[in-house]
Scaffold this motif. Structure first.
Motif, short mmCIF file in Angstrom:
data_model
loop_
_atom_site.label_atom_id
_atom_site.label_comp_id
_atom_site.label_asym_id
_atom_site.label_seq_id
_atom_site.Cartn_x
_atom_site.Cartn_y
_atom_site.Cartn_z
N GLU A 22 44.62 35.51 33.43
CA GLU A 22 45.50 36.62 33.09
C GLU A 22 46.18 36.32 31.77
O GLU A 22 46.30 35.16 31.38
CB GLU A 22 46.56 36.84 34.19
N CYS A 23 46.60 37.38 31.06
CA CYS A 23 47.35 37.19 29.81
C CYS A 23 48.81 36.94 30.17
O CYS A 23 49.46 37.80 30.76
CB CYS A 23 47.22 38.41 28.91
N GLU A 24 49.31 35.76 29.81
CA GLU A 24 50.68 35.40 30.20
C GLU A 24 51.70 36.37 29.62
O GLU A 24 52.70 36.70 30.28
CB GLU A 24 50.99 33.98 29.72
N GLU A 25 51.48 36.86 28.41
CA GLU A 25 52.44 37.77 27.77
C GLU A 25 52.37 39.17 28.38
O GLU A 25 53.39 39.82 28.57
CB GLU A 25 52.21 37.82 26.26
N CYS A 26 51.17 39.64 28.67
CA CYS A 26 51.03 40.97 29.28
C CYS A 26 51.63 40.99 30.68
O CYS A 26 52.24 41.99 31.09
CB CYS A 26 49.56 41.38 29.36
N VAL A 27 51.50 39.90 31.41
CA VAL A 27 52.09 39.83 32.74
C VAL A 27 53.61 39.99 32.64
O VAL A 27 54.23 40.72 33.41
CB VAL A 27 51.71 38.49 33.43
N LEU A 46 45.65 34.30 26.55
CA LEU A 46 46.22 35.56 26.06
C LEU A 46 45.10 36.58 25.86
O LEU A 46 43.93 36.25 25.98
CB LEU A 46 46.95 35.31 24.74
N CYS A 47 45.49 37.83 25.54
CA CYS A 47 44.50 38.91 25.50
C CYS A 47 43.85 39.07 24.12
O CYS A 47 44.39 38.68 23.09
CB CYS A 47 45.14 40.20 25.97
N CYS A 48 42.67 39.68 24.13
CA CYS A 48 41.79 39.78 22.95
C CYS A 48 42.22 40.91 22.01
O CYS A 48 43.14 41.68 22.30
CB CYS A 48 40.37 40.06 23.43
N PRO A 52 45.46 46.28 24.03
CA PRO A 52 46.51 46.99 23.27
C PRO A 52 47.51 46.06 22.59
O PRO A 52 48.04 46.41 21.54
CB PRO A 52 47.19 47.86 24.33
N ASN A 53 47.76 44.89 23.14
CA ASN A 53 48.80 44.02 22.57
C ASN A 53 48.26 42.89 21.69
O ASN A 53 49.04 42.25 20.99
CB ASN A 53 49.66 43.45 23.69
N GLN A 54 46.98 42.60 21.75
CA GLN A 54 46.35 41.59 20.90
C GLN A 54 47.14 40.28 20.86
O GLN A 54 47.39 39.72 19.79
CB GLN A 54 46.14 42.14 19.49
#
Ligand code: ZN
Ligand code: ZN
Ligand code: ZN
Length: 89
Positions: A22-27, A46-48, A52-54
């Motif tokens: 999971e993306c720690e920041e998106c969570v 983190l997310c790719c 939306p949040n890159q």
């Protein structure tokens, strides 16, 4: 590994795998992601750039941690943001 002169990728001896899928920041902010990447300096996942949040890209530029690995199961590649080099491992 074909690192095409990227010293960051040359320095990687063992690829850090994601601790959590999971993306720690998106969570934290209740957002969502498309794909996941793991920072090869500090190990955060983190997310790719299609998300939306890159967060992985933002983290690389803010922290100076240049290399990420795909955290998708079955994908075995690394990417250096500084040198824009992609290498399979
Ligand atoms: Zn590099
Ligand atoms: Zn994220
Ligand atoms: Zn990092």
């Amino acid at each position: 590994m074909d690192t095409r002169g990227c010293s960051h990728l040359d320095a990687i001896e063992s690829v850090k795998q994601p601790k959590r899928r999971e993306c720690e920041e998106c969570v934290k902010i209740g957002s969502y992601w498309v794909h996941l990447r793991t920072c090869q300096t500090c190990g955060v996942t983190l997310c790719c750039d299609s998300s939306p949040n890159q967060h992985a890209s933002k983290h690389a530029h803010a922290s100076g941690h240049p290399v990420i690995a795909s955290a998708q199961s079955g994908e075995r590649w690394l990417y250096c943001y500084t040198d824009e080099v992609l290498a399979e491992y």
